[in-house]
Design a protein around this motif. Structure first.
Motif, mmCIF file in Angstrom:
data_model
loop_
_atom_site.group_PDB
_atom_site.id
_atom_site.type_symbol
_atom_site.label_atom_id
_atom_site.label_comp_id
_atom_site.label_asym_id
_atom_site.label_seq_id
_atom_site.Cartn_x
_atom_site.Cartn_y
_atom_site.Cartn_z
ATOM 1 N N PRO A 38 48.038 50.209 14.437
ATOM 2 C CA PRO A 38 47.553 51.623 14.196
ATOM 3 C C PRO A 38 48.388 52.503 15.237
ATOM 4 C CG PRO A 38 45.552 50.145 15.516
ATOM 5 C CD PRO A 38 46.975 49.182 14.976
ATOM 6 N N LEU A 39 48.750 53.680 15.754
ATOM 7 C CA LEU A 39 49.555 54.357 16.778
ATOM 8 C C LEU A 39 48.694 55.899 15.688
ATOM 9 C CD1 LEU A 39 53.138 54.315 17.339
ATOM 10 C CD2 LEU A 39 51.022 56.713 17.357
ATOM 11 N N SER A 40 48.177 56.165 17.326
ATOM 12 C CA SER A 40 48.458 57.646 17.277
ATOM 13 C C SER A 40 48.518 58.154 17.820
ATOM 14 C CB SER A 40 46.752 58.146 17.840
ATOM 15 O OG SER A 40 45.240 57.503 16.792
ATOM 16 N N TRP A 41 49.592 59.115 18.009
ATOM 17 C CA TRP A 41 50.957 60.217 18.351
ATOM 18 C C TRP A 41 50.317 60.521 19.269
ATOM 19 C CZ3 TRP A 41 52.548 63.179 13.732
ATOM 20 C CH2 TRP A 41 52.617 62.260 12.395
ATOM 21 N N GLY A 42 51.171 60.320 20.643
ATOM 22 C CA GLY A 42 50.573 60.665 22.042
ATOM 23 C C GLY A 42 49.537 60.689 23.102
ATOM 24 N N LEU B 271 52.259 66.003 20.249
ATOM 25 C CA LEU B 271 52.093 64.600 20.009
ATOM 26 C C LEU B 271 52.955 63.873 19.125
ATOM 27 C CD1 LEU B 271 47.988 65.268 19.054
ATOM 28 C CD2 LEU B 271 49.441 64.396 21.519
ATOM 29 N N LEU B 272 53.871 64.368 18.028
ATOM 30 C CA LEU B 272 54.728 63.681 17.402
ATOM 31 C C LEU B 272 56.336 63.491 18.603
ATOM 32 C CD1 LEU B 272 56.020 62.550 15.765
ATOM 33 C CD2 LEU B 272 56.743 64.528 14.377
ATOM 34 N N VAL B 273 56.664 64.882 19.521
ATOM 35 C CA VAL B 273 57.676 64.824 20.256
ATOM 36 C C VAL B 273 57.436 63.669 21.368
ATOM 37 C CG1 VAL B 273 58.922 66.478 21.751
ATOM 38 C CG2 VAL B 273 57.697 67.143 19.618
ATOM 39 N N ASP B 274 56.364 63.847 21.626
ATOM 40 C CA ASP B 274 55.964 63.244 22.742
ATOM 41 C C ASP B 274 55.980 61.163 22.294
ATOM 42 O OD1 ASP B 274 55.730 65.368 24.490
ATOM 43 O OD2 ASP B 274 52.750 64.335 24.800
ATOM 44 N N THR B 275 55.891 61.001 21.282
ATOM 45 C CA THR B 275 56.056 59.772 20.654
ATOM 46 C C THR B 275 57.666 59.375 20.508
ATOM 47 O OG1 THR B 275 53.269 59.920 20.222
ATOM 48 C CG2 THR B 275 54.645 58.494 18.581
ATOM 49 N N LEU B 276 58.047 60.373 19.681
ATOM 50 C CA LEU B 276 59.457 59.956 19.669
ATOM 51 C C LEU B 276 60.448 60.078 20.597
ATOM 52 C CD1 LEU B 276 59.637 62.913 16.747
ATOM 53 C CD2 LEU B 276 59.782 60.554 16.852
ATOM 54 N N VAL B 277 59.742 60.459 21.896
ATOM 55 C CA VAL B 277 60.889 60.679 23.344
ATOM 56 C C VAL B 277 60.173 59.264 24.026
ATOM 57 C CG1 VAL B 277 60.826 61.656 26.003
ATOM 58 C CG2 VAL B 277 60.852 63.054 23.905
ATOM 59 N N HIS B 278 58.625 58.621 23.525
ATOM 60 C CA HIS B 278 58.733 57.597 24.082
ATOM 61 C C HIS B 278 59.588 56.142 23.502
ATOM 62 C CE1 HIS B 278 56.383 53.854 25.498
ATOM 63 N NE2 HIS B 278 56.790 52.848 24.505
ATOM 64 N N LEU B 279 59.293 56.377 22.644
ATOM 65 C CA LEU B 279 59.681 55.364 21.337
ATOM 66 C C LEU B 279 61.175 54.638 21.134
ATOM 67 C CD1 LEU B 279 57.399 55.777 18.281
ATOM 68 C CD2 LEU B 279 57.487 53.982 20.243
ATOM 69 N N CYS B 280 62.172 56.337 22.081
ATOM 70 C CA CYS B 280 63.193 56.326 21.589
ATOM 71 C C CYS B 280 63.926 56.212 23.752
ATOM 72 C CB CYS B 280 63.711 57.929 21.236
ATOM 73 S SG CYS B 280 63.385 58.162 19.520
ATOM 74 N N GLY C 63 55.626 75.415 9.320
ATOM 75 C CA GLY C 63 56.484 75.051 10.667
ATOM 76 C C GLY C 63 57.475 74.093 10.179
ATOM 77 N N ALA C 64 58.383 73.531 9.397
ATOM 78 C CA ALA C 64 58.691 72.037 9.750
ATOM 79 C C ALA C 64 60.525 73.032 9.870
ATOM 80 C CB ALA C 64 59.101 72.128 7.555
ATOM 81 N N GLN C 65 60.278 73.702 9.310
ATOM 82 C CA GLN C 65 62.079 74.415 10.316
ATOM 83 C C GLN C 65 62.209 74.813 11.829
ATOM 84 O OE1 GLN C 65 65.215 75.443 8.345
ATOM 85 N NE2 GLN C 65 65.531 75.534 10.655
ATOM 86 N N ASP C 66 60.767 75.389 11.837
ATOM 87 C CA ASP C 66 60.712 75.416 13.578
ATOM 88 C C ASP C 66 60.809 74.622 14.073
ATOM 89 O OD1 ASP C 66 60.093 78.218 15.437
ATOM 90 O OD2 ASP C 66 58.137 76.174 15.530
ATOM 91 N N PHE C 67 59.980 73.662 13.840
ATOM 92 C CA PHE C 67 59.966 72.121 14.517
ATOM 93 C C PHE C 67 61.854 71.581 14.608
ATOM 94 C CE2 PHE C 67 60.612 67.555 14.541
ATOM 95 C CZ PHE C 67 59.360 67.235 14.849
#
Length: 218
Positions: A127-131, A158-167, A184-188
């Protein structure tokens, strides 16, 4: 900090999606692998029950990579297809999602065990809840994968925080997304993710409006 109920409410798990529960089993041919995926459609799983086209495109993209021996984590796995294919190709894989999706993923991992065994070990399912659960995960990955996980703007931080940690140790992010304006995919990809990552469009499928992006931490 966001409560678990509030976080879960961001992800579509609406009884109107599947008024009747039912299951389906399909076999997909991707990256030279035949993968059989069991999908349990019910209100609790919502969109996690489906194999989305972006996951199939990301699996096909693996043909351009050497995943053998690589340390990989998949986010928002749903059925587990992407992580299962990566593991069948020789990667050390951890497949993650919210707790409600884990039983489906575990079943699919078991159903796709190669006759000769997993080349680098069976995928771990966690299980992983983002952030929120980041203290439970290291940053020692070579790839972070996600397919169709960019669709709720409220979860983008939450997704960005998770990616930063994992990377933090140099992992490469590969994300496959339908470019839905309403989600909002293009904005992301043009504004949110580039604030902390170098972002590159590495593959585009105009007929399905699905893009695959590569990102590395600045």
């Amino acid at each position: 900090m966001m409560t678990g109920d509030a976080e879960l409410s961001m992800f579509p798990a609406d009884s109107r999606l599947f008024e009747d529960s039912f299951s389906a089993e399909n076999t997909y041919r991707v990256s030279g692998q035949n993968i059989t995926i069991h999908q349990y459609y019910c209100a609790n799983l919502g969109v996690s029950a489906s194999v989305w086209e972006s996951a199939l495109h990301l699996c096909q993209f693996f043909e351009s990579l050497d995943l053998s021996g690589k340390r990989i984590i998949e986010l928002g796995a749903g059925t587990g297809l992407v992580g299962i294919v990566a593991a069948r190709l020789g990667a050390h894989v951890t497949i993650t999602d919210l707790p409600l999706a884990l039983a489906q993923i575990e079943r699919n991992v078991a159903c796709n065990t190669p006759l000769s065994g997993w080349p680098s070990g069976a995928p771990a399912v966690c299980p992983l809840s983002w952030g929120r659960d980041l203290h439970r995960f290291s940053s020692a990955w070579e790839f972070v994968l996600g397919a169709d996980i960019v669709y709720t703007p409220e979860t983008f931080p939450l997704l960005v925080d998770t990616l930063v940690h994992l990377c933090k140790d140099g992992a490469v992010v590969l994300l496959a997304s339908p470019m839905r304006r309403e989600h909002g995919a293009q904005d992301f990809y043009s504004r949110v993710l580039p604030e902390v990552f170098e972002v590159e469009l590495v593959q585009r499928h105009p007929e399905s409006n699905i893009n695959i992006y590569k990102a590395t931490l600045r």
